[in-house]
Enzyme design. Structure first.
Site, short mmCIF file in Angstrom:
data_model
loop_
_atom_site.label_atom_id
_atom_site.label_comp_id
_atom_site.label_asym_id
_atom_site.label_seq_id
_atom_site.Cartn_x
_atom_site.Cartn_y
_atom_site.Cartn_z
N ARG A 112 -21.94 -4.14 9.27
CA ARG A 112 -22.31 -4.48 7.89
C ARG A 112 -23.53 -5.41 7.85
NH1 ARG A 112 -16.38 -4.57 4.98
NH2 ARG A 112 -16.66 -2.47 4.15
N LYS B 221 -1.34 13.41 0.88
CA LYS B 221 -0.60 13.65 -0.36
C LYS B 221 -1.48 14.04 -1.55
CE LYS B 221 3.26 10.59 0.59
NZ LYS B 221 3.96 9.40 0.15
N GLY C 80 -11.48 6.35 4.26
CA GLY C 80 -11.16 5.64 5.49
C GLY C 80 -10.85 6.56 6.65
N GLY D 41 -12.98 2.35 -1.13
CA GLY D 41 -12.53 2.43 -2.52
C GLY D 41 -13.63 2.82 -3.50
P1 ADP Z 1 -8.81 9.33 3.53
O1 ADP Z 1 -8.39 7.97 4.05
O2 ADP Z 1 -10.05 9.81 4.22
O3 ADP Z 1 -8.93 9.36 2.03
P2 ADP Z 1 -6.12 10.34 3.54
O4 ADP Z 1 -5.60 8.95 3.71
O5 ADP Z 1 -5.91 11.01 2.25
O6 ADP Z 1 -7.68 10.38 3.92
O7 ADP Z 1 -5.47 11.30 4.63
C1 ADP Z 1 -5.37 10.99 5.99
C2 ADP Z 1 -3.98 11.19 6.53
O8 ADP Z 1 -3.45 12.47 6.25
C3 ADP Z 1 -3.97 11.07 8.04
O9 ADP Z 1 -3.16 9.97 8.39
C4 ADP Z 1 -3.38 12.38 8.53
O10 ADP Z 1 -2.52 12.24 9.64
C5 ADP Z 1 -2.60 12.85 7.33
N1 ADP Z 1 -2.36 14.29 7.38
C6 ADP Z 1 -3.28 15.27 7.36
N2 ADP Z 1 -2.71 16.48 7.46
C7 ADP Z 1 -1.37 16.28 7.54
C8 ADP Z 1 -0.24 17.14 7.64
N3 ADP Z 1 -0.38 18.46 7.70
N4 ADP Z 1 0.98 16.56 7.68
C9 ADP Z 1 1.12 15.24 7.64
N5 ADP Z 1 0.09 14.36 7.53
C10 ADP Z 1 -1.15 14.88 7.48
#
Ligand code: ADP
Ligand code: MG
Length: 397
Positions: free
Chosen positions: A37, A198, A355, A378
């Site tokens: 940073r 999710k 993230g 965020g």
């Molecule tokens: P970001 O932080 O980039 O916004 P998310 O937090 O939404 O991304 O998603 C990342 C998480 O989703 C990871 O921890 C990954 O393990 C989980 N994930 C991805 N595919 C699956 C799956 N098929 N089943 C369970 N967890 C999953």
């Protein structure tokens, strides 16, 4: 599209320029343990120095909640900034008042100073007008280089920008230009990849993107919810069954905007969420009851690659699978590498953020070849949700 001013539009020679940076760096043993940073702020500071400005850096650090917390002092960061710039960086022991005044009044053109943690004052997070006036009285010009805090209306990111001539710093400018190129006025066709665990955490992302892009390629655990909503049996997969109605609504709404929701056609399933777990590829209509879909399968990878090859613009948030545990990183790796190749070849503009997404693209070895990877967390998410970022709006205002 770019309605904000940049450093190039400002006369800064001999002026005191207040630069709002994000220097919330990780610390170990009283010293920054990662200087990313700090390094990313250097171009803005150097530019201002070369234009003969007096550069006064302003940042938050941690969450001191309006109290003076010695462990959250920016003094070690000022020292690290001095090292990065190869010069002495003066430090004011308060953000406003006597100390800030005496340090900054003694500056010569081309000097750099840093003020103490702005969050030592409770008025900062309250976007307090009088506090912003006190900050404004220290400088002549305001430059915001902290996109990552632009989703918060704080005194140093919002109110202050309305009190002085304001411009975007180089880092803010790069971020706004990249994001503008991806969703503001993008070259079509535009694809979005939305993956991750999710659907419930990505509702607003999906809602906004479905109005702006030609297709949303869904991956990760959230694809299971869409498959379930289509009547598939997803076995023991992560699936938000109570979101099935919402998922169907998203598909219908997207269709009404001419946006296609693309789902996996095959998946990699396993009995355990563990590295090296025994696994197999199955069609989406053949997920065994006791197994979980943890990645997209080879036919889906091929489909994603073919789709990306036909697109001109890509916005990516969320991995295609459980990329942290091998071999369930395959789908994310392949898609990321395809996007990186297309970007390098000049046929795709690719912007990604989030993230886990930043970690996943780095893991895939694809990060360097993306057009832009936002580390803003965020703020990036709120941007793809279509929200107005107060810190950006104040620069445009
Ligand atoms: P970001 O932080 O980039 O916004 P998310 O937090 O939404 O991304 O998603 C990342 C998480 O989703 C990871 O921890 C990954 O393990 C989980 N994930 C991805 N595919 C699956 C799956 N098929 N089943 C369970 N967890 C999953
Ligand atoms: Mg995450």
């Amino acid at each position: 599209m770019n309605t904000f001013k940049t450093i190039d539009d400002m006369d800064v020679s001999g002026k005191k320029v207040l630069v709002r940076a994000d220097l919330n760096v990780p610390m170990a043993g009283g010293k920054p343990s990662d200087t990313t940073r700090i390094d990313r702020t250097v171009p803005t500071v150097r530019d201002l120095i070369s234009k003969g400005a007096k550069v006064i850096i302003l940042s938050h650090f941690g969450r001191p909640k309006g109290q003076v917390v010695p462990e959250m002092s920016l003094r070690p960061v000022a020292e690290a900034m001095g090292k990065a710039l190869g010069m002495d960086v003066k430090f004011a022991t308060d953000t406003i008042g006597e100390s800030a005044k005496s340090v900054t009044n003694a500056m010569k053109n081309g000097d750099v100073a840093m003020l103490e943690n702005v969050r030592f004052h409770a008025e900062e997070t309250e976007n307090d007008d009088a506090f912003a006036s006190s900050l404004a009285s220290i400088g002549d010009v305001y430059v915001n280089d902290a996109f990552s805090t632009a989703h918060r209306a704080h005194a140093s990111t919002e109110a202050l920008a309305r009190k002085l001539p304001a411009a975007a710093g180089r880092l803010m400018q790069a971020e706004l230009e990249a994001l503008g190129g991806a969703l503001g006025n993008p070259k079509k066709p535009v694809a979005a990849v939305v993956g991750g665990a999710k659907v419930s955490t990505k509702m607003e992302v999906l809602g906004n993107l479905s109005k702006k892009v030609d297709m949303i390629i869904i991956g990760g655990g959230m694809a299971n919810t869409f498959l379930f909503a289509n009547g598939m049996d997803v076995g023991a997969s992560l699936c938000e069954k109570d979101m099935a109605d919402e998922a169907r609504k998203i598909v219908a709404e997207a269709a009404s905007h001419g946006c296609e929701i693309v789902l996996p056609v095959d998946v990699v399933v396993a009995k355990e969420f563990a590295a090296g777990a025994a696994n197999q590829v199955v069609g989406i209509d053949a997920i065994p009851a006791d197994m979980m879909a943890l990645d997209i399968g080879p036919a889906t990878i091929k489909d994603v690659e073919e789709r990306l090859a036909k697109c001109k613009t890509l916005v990516w948030n969320g991995p295609f699978g459980a990329f942290e545990i091998e071999p369930f990183d395959k789908g994310t790796n392949a898609a990321a590498q395809a996007a990186a190749r297309l970007t390098k070849a000049g046929s795709l503009l690719s912007v990604a953020g989030g993230g886990d997404t930043v970690a996943a693209l780095a893991h895939a070895g694809a990060a360097d070849d993306f057009t832009y990877i936002s580390t803003a967390g965020g703020a990036f998410l709120e941007w793809i949700e279509g929200k107005t970022l107060p810190g950006v709006a104040a620069l445009e205002g």
